[in-house]
Scaffold this active site. Structure first.
Site, PDB file in Angstrom:
ATOM      1  N   ASN A 241       1.043  -1.225  -0.097  1.00 49.00           N
ATOM      2  CA  ASN A 241      -0.065  -0.422   0.218  1.00 49.00           C
ATOM      3  C   ASN A 241       0.864   1.234  -0.401  1.00 49.00           C
ATOM      4  OD1 ASN A 241      -1.159  -2.571   2.288  1.00 49.00           O
ATOM      5  ND2 ASN A 241      -2.907  -1.972   0.152  1.00 49.00           N
TER       6      ASN A 241
ATOM      7  N   VAL B 298       1.274   6.891  -0.224  1.00 47.77           N
ATOM      8  CA  VAL B 298       0.437   6.035   0.303  1.00 47.77           C
ATOM      9  C   VAL B 298      -1.155   5.625  -0.112  1.00 47.77           C
ATOM     10  CG1 VAL B 298      -0.558   5.644   2.334  1.00 47.77           C
ATOM     11  CG2 VAL B 298       1.929   6.795   2.206  1.00 47.77           C
ATOM     12  N   CYS B 299      -1.472   4.671  -0.205  1.00 45.96           N
ATOM     13  CA  CYS B 299      -2.863   3.908  -0.009  1.00 45.96           C
ATOM     14  C   CYS B 299      -3.915   3.599   0.667  1.00 45.96           C
ATOM     15  CB  CYS B 299      -2.605   2.662  -1.448  1.00 45.96           C
ATOM     16  SG  CYS B 299      -4.292   2.274  -1.968  1.00 45.96           S
ATOM     17  N   LEU B 300      -4.563   4.634   1.214  1.00 43.59           N
ATOM     18  CA  LEU B 300      -5.401   4.357   2.180  1.00 43.59           C
ATOM     19  C   LEU B 300      -6.675   5.381   2.193  1.00 43.59           C
ATOM     20  CD1 LEU B 300      -5.009   3.463   5.448  1.00 43.59           C
ATOM     21  CD2 LEU B 300      -4.475   5.621   5.867  1.00 43.59           C
TER      22      LEU B 300
END
Length: 185
Positions: free
Chosen positions: A101, A108-110
């Site tokens: 992620n 950032v993949c959130l």
């Protein structure tokens, strides 16, 4: 009697009735002050302000004490824009990390930093969301597709790749360059 034009000129000069004018705080400043007052980070997280006068730019340090990334030290640069709390903070990982992620440029993949951001969320939500990424990486929504695929297909290999990369090794064609800088003593 005070002349209106004189007052306007004084205001432009940064003074009103002999006192310095306080600049009006933006909504972002007011909200971040409230968020920081209510902040309750876990013991594995710390917030650092390189410039104590600038509350809109700070570092978040996460040192996981369990999971795949136990013993690591990961630094995130957090920038709060003037649209906060209506716009999500901009978060970038400064630490090279093998993670599904987090890509190699630090993006950032959130979900709460993207499509699921809502003004009711706080910096506390971001801290806990980022910490959770280190406890439970999400291979279903990867930025680093190779790491996501390895996590899905071979959990043991994924764990070995993390350990190898945290020691400065190369995973695939990418050198993590984590070495001793990111491993806690």
């Amino acid at each position: 009697m005070i002349k209106l034009i004189t007052l306007k000129n004084k205001r432009r000069e940064g003074e009103f009735l002999g006192r310095p004018i306080q600049e009006k705080a933006s909504l972002a400043h007011l909200r971040i002050q409230k968020d920081l007052d209510e902040l309750d980070p876990p013991k594995t997280c710390a917030i650092e302000f390189p410039d104590p006068d600038d509350l809109l730019n700070f570092k978040l340090v996460i040192c996981p004490d369990e999971g795949f990334y136990k013993g690591g030290k990961f630094i995130f640069n957090v920038k709060i824009g003037q649209g906060y709390p209506y716009d999500a903070p901009n978060v970038k990982c400064e630490t090279a990390v093998y993670h599904p992620n987090i890509d190699f440029e630090g993006r950032v993949c959130l979900n709460i930093l993207r499509e699921n951001w809502k003004p009711v969320l706080t910096i506390n939500s971001v801290v806990f969301g980022l910490q959770y990424l280190f406890l439970e990486p999400n291979p279903e929504d990867p930025l680093n597709k190779e790491a996501g695929d390895v996590l899905k297909t071979n959990r043991r290999q994924f764990e070995q790749n993390i350990q190898w990369s945290m020691r400065g090794g190369t995973v695939g064609s990418i050198s993590q360059a984590l070495s001793q800088v990111n491993i806690q003593d």
